[in-house]
Design an enzyme around this catalytic site. Structure first.
Site, mmCIF file in Angstrom:
data_model
loop_
_atom_site.group_PDB
_atom_site.id
_atom_site.type_symbol
_atom_site.label_atom_id
_atom_site.label_comp_id
_atom_site.label_asym_id
_atom_site.label_seq_id
_atom_site.Cartn_x
_atom_site.Cartn_y
_atom_site.Cartn_z
ATOM 1 N N HIS A 146 0.848 -1.194 0.000
ATOM 2 C CA HIS A 146 0.000 0.000 0.000
ATOM 3 C C HIS A 146 0.883 1.243 0.000
ATOM 4 C CE1 HIS A 146 -3.348 2.653 0.823
ATOM 5 N NE2 HIS A 146 -2.697 3.147 1.853
ATOM 6 N N LYS A 167 -0.735 10.930 1.733
ATOM 7 C CA LYS A 167 0.200 10.356 0.759
ATOM 8 C C LYS A 167 -0.214 10.701 -0.671
ATOM 9 C CE LYS A 167 -0.334 6.201 2.464
ATOM 10 N NZ LYS A 167 -1.051 6.511 3.721
ATOM 11 N N ASP A 185 -2.206 3.830 -4.201
ATOM 12 C CA ASP A 185 -2.951 2.954 -3.295
ATOM 13 C C ASP A 185 -2.378 1.537 -3.265
ATOM 14 O OD1 ASP A 185 -5.053 2.500 -1.381
ATOM 15 O OD2 ASP A 185 -6.029 1.292 -2.918
#
EC number: 2.7.11.-
Length: 318
Positions: A146, A167, A185
């Site tokens: 991730h 992020k 992601d």
């Protein structure tokens, strides 16, 4: 069919154009595939393809000019014995290269044993290189992590961190500064050789970046083709943390560079504290530039330690 399985017909179709090969024997065995034990024990794609070798079973055996000469330059009994020994190797495919014609005994053996055999005019070395690269990637160890994977200043950088630290927003700012997006992601990582990890985006998420409050953004449509990358080699992990996490788990000036194990390979890692008012994009680019120096053998921290040592020795002389 399992996604990591390569059968004879899949291999044939994948390189029908590049290798311009023909299926000359064993057509009934189109579903023949690599032995799973061989796949698990192979250290790289090189273990799954090579010149004819009676020691290495379960791999694509490539027969060039020398191999065909070896099979044919002997007494009829020896030639038959040499050809029959190939059956014991249980190859998923035989490949005739260098424009060699298949000996009748070899064709008959392939038909009896149901071993697919392809023929190409390309050189055996070229065939091995092409199949080696393909098999190395196809059977590589893999995992999904991730984070946001980017090309930052030419370096493959994976941005990870605690949830809610921004992020994806950081990724968007880095893209606006001229860097490129690989994946957001979910990042698919592959160990393609003993020292290299390659990362790419799952097909479902290609070119997409999710930003909270805005939704999904098509980075390629918004910023252009130069804003996305298909794949990059992972060279650095940037981990975002909150202040309390940094103080509790990490040293301010670690003596040795931090690393994180990914698929058995240590990857350089930097930890950046996220607080209001900090320009994280600038800090990430600075970390990347410093990593580039480290990869070139320039360690700023060790140079400082050496400078400090020399200063201490100089002061003790007075």
């Amino acid at each position: 069919m399992k996604p990591n399985v390569v059968s004879a017909d899949v291999l044939f179709e994948a390189f029908r154009g590049q290798l311009r090969w023909e299926w000359v024997a064993g057509l009934s065995a189109s579903e023949r595939r690599f032995d799973e034990v061989a796949i698990r024990s192979a250290r790289s794609g090189a273990d799954l393809v090579g010149h004819l070798n009676y020691i290495h079973p379960y791999r694509v055996q490539v027969l060039g000019e020398r191999e065909i000469a070896y099979l044919g330059n002997a007494t009829p009994e020896d030639c038959k014995r040499r050809v029959s020994r190939i059956v014991t190797l249980e190859p998923p495919v035989l490949v005739l290269a260098d424009g060699q014609a298949a000996p009748d005994e070899l064709v008959s053996m392939c038909e009896r044993a149901q071993i697919p055999m392809f023929a190409t005019r390309e050189s055996s070395a070229f065939v091995i290189d092409v199949l080696h690269a393909y098999l190395s990637k196809h059977f590589a160890e893999r995992m999904t992590m991730h984070g946001v994977f980017m090309d930052i200043l030419g370096l493959g950088v994976l941005i990870t961190g605690e949830s809610g630290l921004g992020k994806s927003e950081l990724g968007l700012e880095l893209i606006s500064r001229g860097n490129g997006l690989v994946a957001d992601d979910a990042v698919d990582l592959y160990r393609i050789n003993q020292n290299t990890i390659e990362g790419k985006c799952p097909a479902l998420l290609q070119n997409l970046l999710e930003v909270r409050g805005i939704g999904l953004l098509d980075i390629r449509a918004i910023f252009g083709e130069s804003a996305v990358r298909r794949r990059m080699r992972l060279r650095l992990i940037v981990h975002l943390v909150r202040k309390e996490t940094l103080e509790r788990e990490y040293e301010r000036l670690p003596y040795e560079p931090l690393t994180q194990d990914v698929l058995g390979i240590p990857v350089l890692k930097v930890v950046i504290q996220v607080v209001a008012g900090r320009n994280i994009a600038v800090l990430v680019e600075a970390a990347v530039r410093n990593t580039i120096l480290q990869l070139r053998g320039i360690d700023t921290y060790q140079e400082f330690v050496e400078r400090h040592r020399r200063a201490m020795e100089h002061s003790s002389d007075f």
